[in-house]
Design a protein around this motif. Structure first.
Motif, PDB file in Angstrom:
ATOM      1  N   THR A   1       0.937  -1.283  -0.107  1.00  0.00           N
ATOM      2  CA  THR A   1      -0.070  -0.084  -0.078  1.00  0.00           C
ATOM      3  C   THR A   1       0.901   1.148   0.054  1.00  0.00           C
ATOM      4  O   THR A   1       0.256   2.508  -0.099  1.00  0.00           O
ATOM      5  CB  THR A   1      -0.967   0.129   1.058  1.00  0.00           C
ATOM      6  OG1 THR A   1      -0.038  -0.159   2.325  1.00  0.00           O
ATOM      7  CG2 THR A   1      -1.922  -1.008   1.159  1.00  0.00           C
ATOM      8  N   ARG A   2       2.127   1.175   0.259  1.00  0.00           N
ATOM      9  CA  ARG A   2       2.994   2.275   0.154  1.00  0.00           C
ATOM     10  C   ARG A   2       3.919   2.286  -0.919  1.00  0.00           C
ATOM     11  O   ARG A   2       4.183   1.309  -1.782  1.00  0.00           O
ATOM     12  CB  ARG A   2       3.947   2.267   1.544  1.00  0.00           C
ATOM     13  CG  ARG A   2       3.151   2.401   2.777  1.00  0.00           C
ATOM     14  CD  ARG A   2       4.199   2.028   3.816  1.00  0.00           C
ATOM     15  NE  ARG A   2       4.498   0.930   4.050  1.00  0.00           N
ATOM     16  CZ  ARG A   2       5.751   0.382   4.799  1.00  0.00           C
ATOM     17  NH1 ARG A   2       6.174   1.061   5.520  1.00  0.00           N
ATOM     18  NH2 ARG A   2       6.097  -0.701   4.758  1.00  0.00           N
ATOM     19  N   LEU A   3       4.378   3.388  -1.294  1.00  0.00           N
ATOM     20  CA  LEU A   3       5.205   3.407  -2.593  1.00  0.00           C
ATOM     21  C   LEU A   3       6.589   3.244  -2.146  1.00  0.00           C
ATOM     22  O   LEU A   3       7.151   3.780  -1.266  1.00  0.00           O
ATOM     23  CB  LEU A   3       5.102   4.961  -3.320  1.00  0.00           C
ATOM     24  CG  LEU A   3       3.945   4.934  -4.351  1.00  0.00           C
ATOM     25  CD1 LEU A   3       4.032   6.536  -4.998  1.00  0.00           C
ATOM     26  CD2 LEU A   3       4.041   4.057  -5.503  1.00  0.00           C
ATOM     27  N   LYS A   4       7.411   2.622  -3.066  1.00  0.00           N
ATOM     28  CA  LYS A   4       8.722   2.453  -2.928  1.00  0.00           C
ATOM     29  C   LYS A   4       9.462   1.941  -1.592  1.00  0.00           C
ATOM     30  O   LYS A   4      10.553   2.255  -1.271  1.00  0.00           O
ATOM     31  CB  LYS A   4       9.522   3.789  -3.225  1.00  0.00           C
ATOM     32  CG  LYS A   4       9.173   4.439  -4.777  1.00  0.00           C
ATOM     33  CD  LYS A   4       9.777   5.571  -5.055  1.00  0.00           C
ATOM     34  CE  LYS A   4       9.366   6.001  -6.409  1.00  0.00           C
ATOM     35  NZ  LYS A   4       9.796   7.398  -7.081  1.00  0.00           N
ATOM     36  N   LYS A   5       8.498   1.203  -1.025  1.00  0.00           N
ATOM     37  CA  LYS A   5       8.800   0.385   0.192  1.00  0.00           C
ATOM     38  C   LYS A   5       8.829  -1.131  -0.142  1.00  0.00           C
ATOM     39  O   LYS A   5       7.732  -1.403  -0.287  1.00  0.00           O
ATOM     40  CB  LYS A   5       8.208   0.755   1.280  1.00  0.00           C
ATOM     41  CG  LYS A   5       8.386   2.336   1.786  1.00  0.00           C
ATOM     42  CD  LYS A   5       9.331   2.341   3.009  1.00  0.00           C
ATOM     43  CE  LYS A   5       9.254   3.826   3.417  1.00  0.00           C
ATOM     44  NZ  LYS A   5      10.372   3.980   4.518  1.00  0.00           N
ATOM     45  N   GLN A   6       9.977  -1.824  -0.013  1.00  0.00           N
ATOM     46  CA  GLN A   6      10.088  -3.153  -0.021  1.00  0.00           C
ATOM     47  C   GLN A   6       9.392  -3.716   1.089  1.00  0.00           C
ATOM     48  O   GLN A   6       9.733  -3.409   2.090  1.00  0.00           O
ATOM     49  CB  GLN A   6      11.253  -3.713  -0.184  1.00  0.00           C
ATOM     50  CG  GLN A   6      11.313  -5.137  -0.371  1.00  0.00           C
ATOM     51  CD  GLN A   6      12.799  -5.819  -0.654  1.00  0.00           C
ATOM     52  OE1 GLN A   6      12.900  -6.098  -1.915  1.00  0.00           O
ATOM     53  NE2 GLN A   6      13.584  -5.697   0.215  1.00  0.00           N
TER      54      GLN A   6
END
Ligand SMILES: [Zn+2]
Length: 317
Positions: free
Chosen positions: A221-226
């Motif tokens: 649901t978050r961007l650019k977070k693995q």
């Protein structure tokens, strides 16, 4: 005075999970999981970075007088996307390093035309040595990407290409006779010299896809977070179609910088996913497919012979 020695050489060789071309039965290679690279977690909060921007005006002026400004950080590549002024039509103009998107003559994706492609009997296949690994997902702003730790690879002509990641496009990027499929998956591999080989799998509407069902509950649901899910193990080869015949051509990355020299293998047989799954993936990803590019002087090869080449085995298909 001559002595004769005889050596018995024992080679320990990892067996391929799949040998694509001769269509050998899948061999199982579920070796111990490489756990080495699982321990990366530290990330700095972008919020914390941005908070530190209220500098006093006076201070600011002083600094400007005292010394020249520090060199700017290396420039980030410009933002690109799939719509309007950031869309594929303009990629080549967004930055000098994206120029190949406009000037390249060996670009991807392409329209796959079975009638105009060339059948072969000696195209090298690929052996697959993938592992089941813990699910590592990231939404990088352009696609949903599954990162793969070192240890999964393919071999083409004995040459090793490491699987780095796989990701999805909705709708498909490659076309078949001018038509898009609802989704396409790219398995991106790299060899020791930086050469890239991509295996593409097309999705069509049909039965629920089990492999896809395993990862869909974890869409970030978050961007650019693995996001790492240690207990969710997915084997990338589970996405492979039953029929391992494939198209082969030389192309490019389908995203900026559109670098060429990419070894493309697109499975002929699409795999199935349910309408619900495909709709959900499209809803999640948005439209992230580059339009097809001209074939120019390239030849699209088939890993199977044309009907007029004699090989009755393949006549079944
Ligand atoms: Zn892709």
């Amino acid at each position: 005075m001559k002595k004769r020695f005889s050596f018995i050489v024992t080679l320990l060789v990892a067996l391929p999970l799949y040998s694509v071309n001769n269509m050998a039965a899948p061999l199982i290679d579920l070796g111990a999981e490489a756990k080495k690279q699982e321990q990366k977690s530290a990330t700095t909060s972008p919020v914390a970075k941005e908070k530190d921007q209220t500098t006093k005006v006076a201070d600011h002026q002083k600094k400007a007088e005292e010394k020249p400004k520090a060199k700017p950080k290396p420039k980030k590549p410009p933002h690109w996307g799939y719509f309007e002024k950031e869309g594929p039509r303009y990629w080549g103009e967004l930055a000098p390093e994206f120029a190949t998107c406009k000037t390249g003559k060996n670009q991807s994706p392409i329209n796959l035309k079975p009638q105009k492609s060339v059948g072969t009997t000696s195209l090298p296949g690929f052996d697959v040595y993938y592992r089941e690994t813990a699910l590592k997902l990231v939404n990088n702003g352009h696609t949903l990407q599954v990162n793969i730790p070192l240890g999964s690879y393919i071999k083409i002509n004995g040459h090793r290409y490491e699987l780095l990641q796989y990701h999805f496009h909705t709708p498909s990027e490659h076309q078949r006779d001018g038509f898009n499929y609802p989704m396409e998956m790219h398995l991106v591999h790299k060899d020791g010299d930086g050469n890239i080989a991509v295996i593409a799998i097309l999705f069509k509407e049909g039965a629920k896809n089990k492999a896809l069902a395993e990862l869909m509950p974890y869409l970030p649901t978050r961007l650019k977070k693995q996001e790492i899910h240690e207990f969710v193990k997915i084997h990338p080869a589970k996405f492979f179609p039953a029929d391992k015949k494939f198209y082969k051509y030389s192309g490019s990355l389908t995203t900026p910088p559109c670098s060429e020299g990419v070894y493309w293998m697109v499975f002929k047989q699409p795999i199935q996913a349910s309408v619900t799954q495909l709709e959900k993936m499209h809803e999640y990803l948005g439209s992230n497919a580059r339009p097809v590019q001209n074939l120019n002087a390239r030849t699209l090869l088939k890993s199977w012979p044309d009907r007029n080449q004699e090989n009755p085995v393949y006549e079944l298909y």
